[in-house]
Structure formats: C-alpha cells, structure tokens
Motif scaffolding. Structure first.
Motif, mmCIF file in Angstrom:
data_model
loop_
_atom_site.group_PDB
_atom_site.id
_atom_site.type_symbol
_atom_site.label_atom_id
_atom_site.label_comp_id
_atom_site.label_asym_id
_atom_site.label_seq_id
_atom_site.Cartn_x
_atom_site.Cartn_y
_atom_site.Cartn_z
ATOM 1 N N UNK A 73 0.817 -1.214 0.000
ATOM 2 C CA UNK A 73 0.000 0.000 0.000
ATOM 3 C C UNK A 73 0.854 1.268 0.000
ATOM 4 N N UNK A 74 2.080 1.162 0.467
ATOM 5 C CA UNK A 74 2.912 2.330 0.697
ATOM 6 C C UNK A 74 3.989 2.542 -0.366
ATOM 7 N N UNK A 75 4.465 1.453 -0.972
ATOM 8 C CA UNK A 75 5.623 1.552 -1.857
ATOM 9 C C UNK A 75 5.335 1.006 -3.246
ATOM 10 N N UNK A 76 6.062 1.527 -4.210
ATOM 11 C CA UNK A 76 5.876 1.184 -5.618
ATOM 12 C C UNK A 76 6.361 -0.237 -5.897
ATOM 13 N N UNK A 77 5.453 -1.030 -6.446
ATOM 14 C CA UNK A 77 5.802 -2.416 -6.775
ATOM 15 C C UNK A 77 6.361 -2.471 -8.200
ATOM 16 N N UNK A 78 7.067 -3.566 -8.490
ATOM 17 C CA UNK A 78 7.717 -3.747 -9.787
ATOM 18 C C UNK A 78 7.253 -5.063 -10.398
ATOM 19 N N UNK A 79 6.890 -5.027 -11.666
ATOM 20 C CA UNK A 79 6.581 -6.246 -12.406
ATOM 21 C C UNK A 79 7.839 -6.691 -13.143
ATOM 22 N N UNK A 80 7.980 -7.972 -13.321
ATOM 23 C CA UNK A 80 9.093 -8.494 -14.113
ATOM 24 C C UNK A 80 10.445 -8.460 -13.429
ATOM 25 N N UNK A 81 10.467 -8.422 -12.109
ATOM 26 C CA UNK A 81 11.752 -8.435 -11.399
ATOM 27 C C UNK A 81 12.358 -9.831 -11.511
ATOM 28 N N UNK A 82 13.614 -9.879 -11.917
ATOM 29 C CA UNK A 82 14.316 -11.150 -12.064
ATOM 30 C C UNK A 82 15.621 -11.053 -11.290
#
Length: 167
Positions: A73-82
């Motif tokens: 809820x607080x921080x920016x998530x990342x898609x495709x992290x490897x």
C-alpha cells in the motif's frame, strides 16, 4: 596447462576478485507511492556485496518486520523483477529461491530506486516471512543502451563521461 591456469584465473576473477568483502550496515529504501521519493524502511541484519567492475553486481540480504499489506500500500511495486545470481559464497542470496517466491506471490518486488545508475534500477524483494533481498537490474533504457538500440525520448539523457572515462 596454460588453458587450465587461464580457466582457474577467469573463474577466480569473476567469482571472487572483483567483489568487495561482505559488509553490514547498508540502508534499504523503497520508492513511496504517494510522493515518488525514496524512503528508508526498517531493515535489520543487512549484509551486502558490491563490485566496482559493474553496476549490476550489488546484492544484499536483510530482514524486516514490515508486512506485505503495509509495503504494497505504501511503496511502488515492480513487475518483471528477475533476481540476478550471486556468487556461491554469498549464501544468503539464492536467486532461484527468490525468483520462485516472486512467481508464486510468496515474495513481492518493489522499486528501491529508479536509475540508481543510468539504466540500472535497484530492486527489493521481500518474502512474507520478512526476509528481504536487494539487487540491481537493467531497466528498458539500460537494455537499449547496452544492446546499441537508440534510447529515445522516454529515457533520461546519458550522463557526461567523467575525465577518467574519456582518457
């Protein structure tokens, strides 16, 4: 004999030589959804390795009491992290385990800092049990820069070369 010595030397250089000794005390930060600013989070037992030979050799392990619900809820998530593989001797960082946890949702990936160095983002993955991991990963601009594709207007300007780089 020369081939064996060369192979051993190359292995040593890649796995040991360029890395600094593991260090403790690094801070862990994530990008806030509301402000876009990089904010330090609660992180205990931070252990990291780095090398000056490449911006993507950084790896870190830590623990945090922060829950997935609070973090997401607080921080920016990342898609495709490897996660990138760490040397075997840095045994707290298992890229295979982290990658599987990201795929199953047992771990979530967050943006630690965009363009930590040009074209390289800092990624932070945190398991449900509070174990956390940090690595650097090429972003779209970094991939374009390294494969020779024009970066385009969506990428920041390349930094000017330092006096050392231009010599």
């Amino acid at each position: 004999m020369v081939a064996i010595i060369t192979a051993i030397s190359l292995y040593y250089l890649q796995v040991y030589h360029f890395y600094e000794e593991p260090r403790t005390g690094d801070k862990v930060a994530l990008v806030s959804v509301s402000t876009g600013a990089v904010e330090e989070i609660i992180a205990d037992d931070v252990t990291s390795i780095d090398a000056t030979s490449s911006p993507i050799r950084y790896r870190a392990c830590f623990t945090t009491p922060m829950s997935h619900s609070l973090l997401s809820e607080t921080y920016e998530m990342v898609d495709g992290a490897i996660p990138l593989v760490a040397p075997d001797w840095f045994d707290c960082f298992d890229a295979t385990e982290i990658g599987e946890a990201l795929e199953t949702g047992a771990a979530l990936a967050f943006l630690g800092e965009e363009n930590y160095e040009y074209g390289v983002d800092r990624i932070v993955a945190i398991h449900e049990d509070g174990r956390g991991f940090v690595w650097h990963q090429l972003n779209d601009c970094g991939r374009k820069r390294y494969d020779g594709t024009p970066t385009g207007p969506e990428c920041p300007d390349l930094p000017a070369p330092s006096a050392q780089e231009s010599n």
